[in-house]
Design an enzyme around this catalytic site. Structure first.
Site, short mmCIF file in Angstrom:
data_model
loop_
_atom_site.label_atom_id
_atom_site.label_comp_id
_atom_site.label_asym_id
_atom_site.label_seq_id
_atom_site.Cartn_x
_atom_site.Cartn_y
_atom_site.Cartn_z
N VAL A 1 73.93 -5.41 103.30
CA VAL A 1 74.48 -4.15 103.36
C VAL A 1 75.99 -4.29 103.02
O VAL A 1 77.06 -3.69 103.44
CB VAL A 1 74.58 -4.02 105.02
CG1 VAL A 1 72.99 -3.44 105.55
CG2 VAL A 1 75.44 -4.96 105.84
N CYS A 2 75.96 -4.99 101.84
CA CYS A 2 77.55 -4.88 101.08
C CYS A 2 78.50 -5.61 102.20
O CYS A 2 79.82 -4.94 101.84
CB CYS A 2 77.70 -3.54 100.51
SG CYS A 2 76.77 -3.13 99.24
#
Length: 531
Positions: free
Chosen positions: A399-400
């Site tokens: 999720v970055c």
């Protein structure tokens, strides 16, 4: 039971405005929320009934476009309670583009960058410009200690140049698990920097925060210098972002070298480079920084977006109450669900300082992984397959948020480098690394979520109670230096009643390395596959 926070019951809103949600359970509002039918209809009518020309002209159509753009700018400032006397708003493509705009302004200066460990990748990338050094603050405590000691100290350690500029970047809300970070840091940093005569500024990533709560910039003295956000996180449409700038700090952005169309008063090419010259617009920050023709159709649609949002949901405070209530209900139920042998099914990755019933500390986002009846992790890729099969849309992976993933999954830098060397890449389906998950599952709620979404997700988890995974290989045959990809297999799930038996292959390392003469690497991964 559905708690009602809006002028109209959420069931009626969904039926009229979001008919596509009847066919699915959407739980990725942290990625983007959903646009309503009324929003699209009103924007369509706006386009059909008005001729909008390029704003860089004086024709009637251009003047009308300019009117829509400038009134939208002021309307969005009011939406975030930002006084136009103290703030300007620059339209950009998205929050990352807003962060890059700040980077362009400071990249030619001796720069020190501090960033929070829970930052989105787009903030972490600022460290590449830090000619005077950088620091990752691993947690809130380190930030608090730094603020109390004086923010000039890290810069002095890295550079003796008195002109060094400092930039502290952090998110208002973790995009991984929804934890909300302190909002008083920008004001405290500004006061501390003034006492030490330091050039220190704050870049506030509000993209995750604004999706489900009110961004309040009414206190301009303590507000961030630069605030980055995306409008699709709030309204679902348009695909547009903004950088909100304290005018007192705006001079920092004017130091950039590049100029584009619409941002200059005059340009002289100069023969052979001699006499080359240009004069930048200085009447306002946005005129000096919005290069080229802006996305004026999308900007005009913000009028429709705000009108519909307020009509359907009342205010962002009501959205926050609604979404957090649903998240708190689901969180409690996920914590309670177990297999019949007493094992908890869900491993929750939430902060001890946050509470789903306290909107100041927690947003409507839940990060977790799922274990089978024997306590083994169900791989994130496999769980996503299960979810899709049952009509549920969510987010899985890193999720970055590299810092959050490393912290909650207990992955060291050595672990991650070793994984990368053997084929681990973002999104390539390698779900475990030496017994540890490589990513998480994330569900998040928004304005139009309902208790039905909570029930649908819990029904999925109930299907997996007392199930044991049957294992299948996952082949990665690409050169690790070029990035491997995973070949998918049909997910399978089996139910085992003899919990006392064991199979040594189940506890084997998730991947083994086999070097080929050609230098290509083949890794065989044992991953849980289920449906």
């Amino acid at each position: 039971m559905e708690h009602e926070f809006y002028p109209t019951p959420i069931s009626q809103i969904r039926k009229k405005e979001y008919p596509l949600l009847n066919q699915t359970t959407y739980l990725d509002h942290a990625g983007t929320t959903i646009y309503s039918r009324s929003l699209m209809n009103e924007f369509s009518n706006l386009m059909k009934e008005n001729l909008l020309g390029n704003p860089h002209s004086k024709s009637p159509s251009s003047s009308l476009a300019t009117h829509y753009v400038e009134t939208a700018r002021h309307r969005m400032l009011r939406f975030f309670r930002a006084d136009p006397e103290h703030f300007d708003l620059i339209f950009v493509a998205n929050a990352t583009a807003a962060i890059k705009m700040v980077a362009e302004g400071v990249r030619d200066e001796p720069l020190w960058v501090g960033y929070h460990g829970d930052a989105h990748t787009s903030l972490v990338g600022l460290r590449q410009l830090a000619s005077a050094g950088s620091r990752c603050f691993m947690n809130d405590t380190e930030v608090e200690q730094w603020l109390s000691q004086g923010p000039e100290l890290p810069m002095q350690e890295k550079s003796k140049n008195a002109q060094t500029m400092g930039l502290f970047a952090y998110p208002g809300q973790s995009n991984m698990n929804g934890r909300r970070l302190p909002l008083d840091w920008p004001g405290r940093l500004r006061r501390a920097a003034a006492r030490s005569n330091s050039q220190m500024y704050t870049l506030f990533d509000a993209a995750a925060l604004v999706s489900s709560t009110q961004l309040d910039l009414s206190d301009h003295v303590n507000a961030p210098d630069f605030t980055a956000l995306s409008f699709y996180k709030i309204f679902g449409f348009p695909d547009l972002g903004a950088l909100i700038v304290r005018k007192e700090s705006g001079h920092v952005l004017l130091k950039r070298s590049y100029f584009g169309g619409g941002t200059v008063e005059m340009v002289i090419n100069g023969k052979g480079g001699v006499d080359a010259w240009h004069a930048t617009r200085h009447s306002s920050l946005h005129e000096a920084l919005e290069d080229g023709t802006g996305a004026f159709h999308s900007i005009a649609s913000l009028h429709c977006a705000v009108d519909v949002q307020e009509r359907l949901f009342g205010s962002m405070t009501q959205v926050s109450q609604h979404a957090n209530h649903l998240a708190s209900v689901l969180y409690d139920q996920m914590c309670a669900i177990t297999h019949s042998n007493g094992r908890s099914m869900c491993v929750m990755y939430n902060s001890r300082t946050a509470n789903y019933r306290d909107r100041k500390t927690q947003g409507p986002t839940i990060a977790f992984n799922v274990r089978d009846v024997r306590g083994r992790f169900i791989g994130k890729t496999s769980f996503e397959h299960i979810s899709i099969k049952h009509g549920i849309q969510l987010r899985t992976g890193g999720v970055c948020n590299p810092g959050g993933i490393a912290q909650y999954l207990d992955l060291t830098a050595e672990d991650m480098r070793r994984g990368f060397a053997t084929g681990l890449r973002c999104g390539n389906g390698i779900d475990e690394m030496e017994g540890k998950p490589t990513g998480i599952v994330r569900v998040s709620f928004g304005a139009m979520s309902s208790m039905r979404d909570v029930e649908s997700f819990m029904n999925l988890l109930k299907i997996l109670v007392d199930k044991e995974a049957s294992w299948g290989p996952l082949q990665v045959t690409e050169d690790a230096s070029e990035g491997g990809h995973a070949t998918e297999m049909t997910p399978q799930m089996s139910e085992k009643h003899d919990l006392g038996s064991s199979n040594s292959s189940h506890s084997q390392t998730n991947f083994t390395k086999q070097k080929r003469k050609s230098g290509r690497i083949q890794a065989t991964f044992r991953r849980l596959m289920c449906f």
